[in-house]
Design a protein around this motif. Structure first.
Motif, mmCIF file in Angstrom:
data_model
loop_
_atom_site.group_PDB
_atom_site.id
_atom_site.type_symbol
_atom_site.label_atom_id
_atom_site.label_comp_id
_atom_site.label_asym_id
_atom_site.label_seq_id
_atom_site.Cartn_x
_atom_site.Cartn_y
_atom_site.Cartn_z
ATOM 1 N N CYS A 166 -41.264 -38.701 11.502
ATOM 2 C CA CYS A 166 -39.827 -38.922 11.681
ATOM 3 C C CYS A 166 -39.047 -38.463 10.455
ATOM 4 C CB CYS A 166 -39.567 -40.396 11.973
ATOM 5 S SG CYS A 166 -37.815 -40.818 12.148
ATOM 6 N N MET A 167 -39.513 -38.876 9.274
ATOM 7 C CA MET A 167 -38.836 -38.483 8.037
ATOM 8 C C MET A 167 -38.919 -36.978 7.811
ATOM 9 S SD MET A 167 -37.561 -41.261 7.028
ATOM 10 C CE MET A 167 -36.942 -40.676 5.452
ATOM 11 N N GLY A 168 -40.084 -36.392 8.116
ATOM 12 C CA GLY A 168 -40.235 -34.948 7.964
ATOM 13 C C GLY A 168 -39.359 -34.169 8.930
ATOM 14 N N GLY A 169 -39.314 -34.641 10.205
ATOM 15 C CA GLY A 169 -38.453 -33.984 11.185
ATOM 16 C C GLY A 169 -36.990 -34.100 10.816
ATOM 17 N N LEU A 170 -36.601 -35.269 10.262
ATOM 18 C CA LEU A 170 -35.214 -35.467 9.834
ATOM 19 C C LEU A 170 -34.861 -34.546 8.679
ATOM 20 C CD1 LEU A 170 -32.528 -37.041 9.836
ATOM 21 C CD2 LEU A 170 -33.630 -38.728 8.336
ATOM 22 N N LEU A 171 -35.702 -34.552 7.641
ATOM 23 C CA LEU A 171 -35.419 -33.716 6.469
ATOM 24 C C LEU A 171 -35.459 -32.234 6.821
ATOM 25 C CD1 LEU A 171 -35.005 -33.388 3.421
ATOM 26 C CD2 LEU A 171 -37.491 -33.554 3.137
ATOM 27 N N GLY A 172 -36.535 -31.821 7.507
ATOM 28 C CA GLY A 172 -36.646 -30.418 7.880
ATOM 29 C C GLY A 172 -35.572 -29.994 8.866
ATOM 30 N N GLY A 173 -35.237 -30.896 9.821
ATOM 31 C CA GLY A 173 -34.197 -30.578 10.800
ATOM 32 C C GLY A 173 -32.823 -30.438 10.161
ATOM 33 N N LEU A 174 -32.521 -31.299 9.180
ATOM 34 C CA LEU A 174 -31.232 -31.197 8.476
ATOM 35 C C LEU A 174 -31.149 -29.895 7.693
ATOM 36 C CD1 LEU A 174 -30.753 -34.866 7.186
ATOM 37 C CD2 LEU A 174 -29.467 -33.704 9.002
#
Length: 295
Positions: free
Chosen positions: A147-155
């Motif tokens: 979740c944190m990786g998808g959030l950071l990478g997605g942003l």
């Protein structure tokens, strides 16, 4: 493998897997599809498939032996493929119908990739009738990291490419950043949120670390042991076990001639462990660590 190397490999392999997903997307002509929904689902499916496989491979190197590694890898690939396509499709639906940022789709993809590393442990525990606390905890940690990786990478992906018109080479960069972030955060979550672990401080492969994710962890010279200590004839094929009972870790000797020692005292029955305890089997020395502090 040490935990530092595990985090490094999760990030490195995640980035390379994402780069390969870009290559597959280009080679298969996915970007030329007319349907934005199908395009997003397929790109995310390939990304989820390869990144989950990469992270699952790193997890298998750290926590599995022999044929179990390939079973773990196969499960990660399957979960990543299905979860990635689902996350990409949902993200595109939210973007098209509610004008939501595409980052929500990448978060879902990251969660599915993170969950994939714990599915094998859950299935194994169910088949053997074991407690599900540790497998569920490992799966949850993977979801948090994903979740944190998808959030950071997605942003970062959305910041670099604010619209759908993404040049071919720029898409490669964006996907690599996304895969690297997902792999890195899953690795960090698995390490920093782990409950208990062992570290080899003397003997075969000094510095090696093992997360305790089973109700029974075996130590010995046999290939089937969870922590293999080879090249020491004073260690039996199965020398000792670490058991999880009533939310407490116990060290048990496997009735060996040389015995198992806890803080230089030979144990005769399953004995409770606390963080910092030193375990000696043969000529090898291990350190037990646990997040929960006990007296």
């Amino acid at each position: 493998m040490s935990f530092k190397l595990f985090i490094y490999y999760c990030a490195l392999l995640g980035g390379w897997a994402a780069f390969l997903s870009w290559g597959f997307a280009q080679g298969l002509g996915i970007r030329q599809l007319d349907s934005a929904y199908l395009r997003a689902a397929l790109i995310a499916a390939v990304l989820g498939f390869l990144v989950a496989g990469a992270v699952g491979f790193a997890d298998a190197l750290l926590n599995a032996k022999g044929s179990q590694r390939w079973v773990r890898l196969a499960i990660c690939l399957g979960v990543g493929l299905v979860g990635g396509s689902f996350g990409g499709l949902i993200g595109q639906v939210l973007n098209s119908m509610m004008h939501a940022p595409l980052v929500f789709g990448w978060i879902l993809v990251g969660i599915c990739i993170g969950a994939s590393v714990g599915v094998f442990d859950v299935v194994r525990a169910v088949k053997k009738g074991e407690e599900l606390h540790l497998p569920f905890k490992k799966t949850l940690n993977g979801c948090i990291g994903g979740c944190m990786g998808g959030l950071l990478g997605g942003l970062l992906f959305g910041f670099m490419f604010p619209n759908d018109k993404i040049p071919r080479t720029d898409l490669a960069i964006g996907l690599v950043v996304l895969g690297l972030c997902i792999g890195l955060m899953i690795g960090l979550a698995q390490v920093f949120l782990k409950e208990a672990w062992l570290k080899v401080t003397q003997g075969f492969r000094v510095g090696r670390e093992l997360m305790l994710s089973k109700n029974e962890t075996t130590i010995g010279r046999a290939e089937s042991c969870d922590l293999g200590l080879f090249g020491d004839n004073t260690i039996e094929r199965t020398h000792a076990r670490i058991l999880l009972k009533d939310n407490r870790y116990l060290l048990a000797d496997a009735e060996t001639p040389g015995g198992t020692f806890l803080n230089e005292q030979r144990i005769g029955k399953p004995t409770p462990l606390k963080s910092g305890d030193v375990i000696r089997v043969g000529n090898s020395v291990l350190e037990f660590g646990e997040r929960q502090k006990r007296t």
